[in-house]
Design a protein around this motif. Structure first.
Motif, PDB file in Angstrom:
ATOM      1  N   ASP A   1      43.122  40.166  45.040  1.00  0.00           N
ATOM      2  CA  ASP A   1      43.869  40.360  43.793  1.00  0.00           C
ATOM      3  C   ASP A   1      44.953  39.295  43.629  1.00  0.00           C
ATOM      4  OD1 ASP A   1      42.602  42.506  42.576  1.00  0.00           O
ATOM      5  OD2 ASP A   1      43.814  43.993  43.627  1.00  0.00           O
TER       6      ASP A   1
ATOM      7  N   THR B   1      44.901  35.937  40.788  1.00  0.00           N
ATOM      8  CA  THR B   1      45.937  35.799  39.754  1.00  0.00           C
ATOM      9  C   THR B   1      46.990  34.774  40.164  1.00  0.00           C
ATOM     10  OG1 THR B   1      47.135  37.684  40.695  1.00  0.00           O
ATOM     11  CG2 THR B   1      45.613  38.146  38.876  1.00  0.00           C
TER      12      THR B   1
ATOM     13  N   THR C   1      35.119  48.154  44.556  1.00  0.00           N
ATOM     14  CA  THR C   1      35.846  48.892  43.528  1.00  0.00           C
ATOM     15  C   THR C   1      35.404  48.448  42.134  1.00  0.00           C
ATOM     16  OG1 THR C   1      37.626  47.257  43.412  1.00  0.00           O
ATOM     17  CG2 THR C   1      37.874  49.045  45.042  1.00  0.00           C
TER      18      THR C   1
ATOM     19  N   LYS D   1      37.317  47.472  39.897  1.00  0.00           N
ATOM     20  CA  LYS D   1      38.124  46.286  39.577  1.00  0.00           C
ATOM     21  C   LYS D   1      37.468  45.016  40.115  1.00  0.00           C
ATOM     22  CE  LYS D   1      42.776  44.446  39.610  1.00  0.00           C
ATOM     23  NZ  LYS D   1      44.163  44.666  39.956  1.00  0.00           N
ATOM     24  N   LEU D   2      36.924  45.075  41.340  1.00  0.00           N
ATOM     25  CA  LEU D   2      36.216  43.916  41.889  1.00  0.00           C
ATOM     26  C   LEU D   2      35.006  43.572  41.035  1.00  0.00           C
ATOM     27  CD1 LEU D   2      35.999  44.114  45.791  1.00  0.00           C
ATOM     28  CD2 LEU D   2      37.117  42.392  44.399  1.00  0.00           C
TER      29      LEU D   2
ATOM     30  N   GLN E   1      34.672  44.230  37.912  1.00  0.00           N
ATOM     31  CA  GLN E   1      35.198  43.705  36.648  1.00  0.00           C
ATOM     32  C   GLN E   1      35.545  42.219  36.801  1.00  0.00           C
ATOM     33  OE1 GLN E   1      38.810  45.620  35.365  1.00  0.00           O
ATOM     34  NE2 GLN E   1      38.338  45.264  33.223  1.00  0.00           N
ATOM     35  N   TYR E   2      36.181  41.873  37.901  1.00  0.00           N
ATOM     36  CA  TYR E   2      36.450  40.463  38.197  1.00  0.00           C
ATOM     37  C   TYR E   2      35.138  39.673  38.216  1.00  0.00           C
ATOM     38  CZ  TYR E   2      41.390  40.785  39.796  1.00  0.00           C
ATOM     39  OH  TYR E   2      42.739  40.925  39.889  1.00  0.00           O
TER      40      TYR E   2
ATOM     41  N   SER F   1      33.450  39.228  34.862  1.00  0.00           N
ATOM     42  CA  SER F   1      34.172  38.305  33.982  1.00  0.00           C
ATOM     43  C   SER F   1      33.780  36.851  34.253  1.00  0.00           C
ATOM     44  CB  SER F   1      35.680  38.492  34.131  1.00  0.00           C
ATOM     45  OG  SER F   1      36.148  37.985  35.367  1.00  0.00           O
TER      46      SER F   1
ATOM     47  N   GLN G   1      38.952  36.622  35.163  1.00  0.00           N
ATOM     48  CA  GLN G   1      39.825  37.684  34.672  1.00  0.00           C
ATOM     49  C   GLN G   1      41.122  37.121  34.099  1.00  0.00           C
ATOM     50  OE1 GLN G   1      38.486  40.560  34.620  1.00  0.00           O
ATOM     51  NE2 GLN G   1      40.146  41.867  34.041  1.00  0.00           N
TER      52      GLN G   1
ATOM     53  N   HIS H   1      28.320  48.479  35.600  1.00  0.00           N
ATOM     54  CA  HIS H   1      29.426  47.522  35.682  1.00  0.00           C
ATOM     55  C   HIS H   1      28.938  46.073  35.606  1.00  0.00           C
ATOM     56  CE1 HIS H   1      32.371  50.585  36.738  1.00  0.00           C
ATOM     57  NE2 HIS H   1      31.507  51.057  37.631  1.00  0.00           N
TER      58      HIS H   1
END
Length: 134
Positions: free
Chosen positions: A34, A38, A65, A67-68, A70-71, A74, A81, A111
């Motif tokens: 994470d 970023t 996860t 979120k992973l 989603q990254y 993207s 992201q 996902h």
């Protein structure tokens, strides 16, 4: 700030994760991703995203996860992201797509479905070719 060190960390994260027990991966490696994804340096962010597929492949399905994913999804648009465009991101996404799908399984396909469709329709022939070879 030495961005080269952070970039090297991003590049070796999947190898380190493969050698760690599950509990350590979840508590240390995933939060580190994470931070790297970023980072203020574009080079660090790109390295983190380029190695996200191999990182996911080292995890168990329970460790991956939303979120992973989603990254990862993207990357199909080349924006990551963080919105930093990179024409090579869809290629990395396509190349690692089979390993990511195999790792997460059928249960988490929702996902990845949109990313798959994005890669299928990518304007770069090498992205579509890489995906078709899988």
């Amino acid at each position: 700030e030495i961005w080269g060190v952070r970039k090297a960390c991003a590049e070796s994260m999947s190898d380190v994760a493969a050698a760690l027990p599950s509990a350590v991966r979840s508590s240390s490696i995933l939060p580190l991703f994470d931070k790297l994804a970023t980072d203020v340096s574009r080079w660090v962010r790109n390295a983190a995203f380029q190695h996200l597929g191999p990182l996911i492949a080292t995890l168990s399905p329970d460790e991956v996860t939303p979120k992973l994913l989603q990254y990862y999804a993207s990357m199909a648009t080349g924006k990551g992201q963080t919105g930093a465009g990179d024409n090579e991101m869809p290629s990395f996404c396509a190349y690692n797509f089979p390993a990511v799908v195999l790792t997460v399984g059928r249960e988490k396909w929702q996902h990845l479905k949109e990313a798959y469709m994005e890669l299928l329709n990518d304007i770069q022939w090498k992205v579509r070719r890489t995906l078709s070879y899988s």
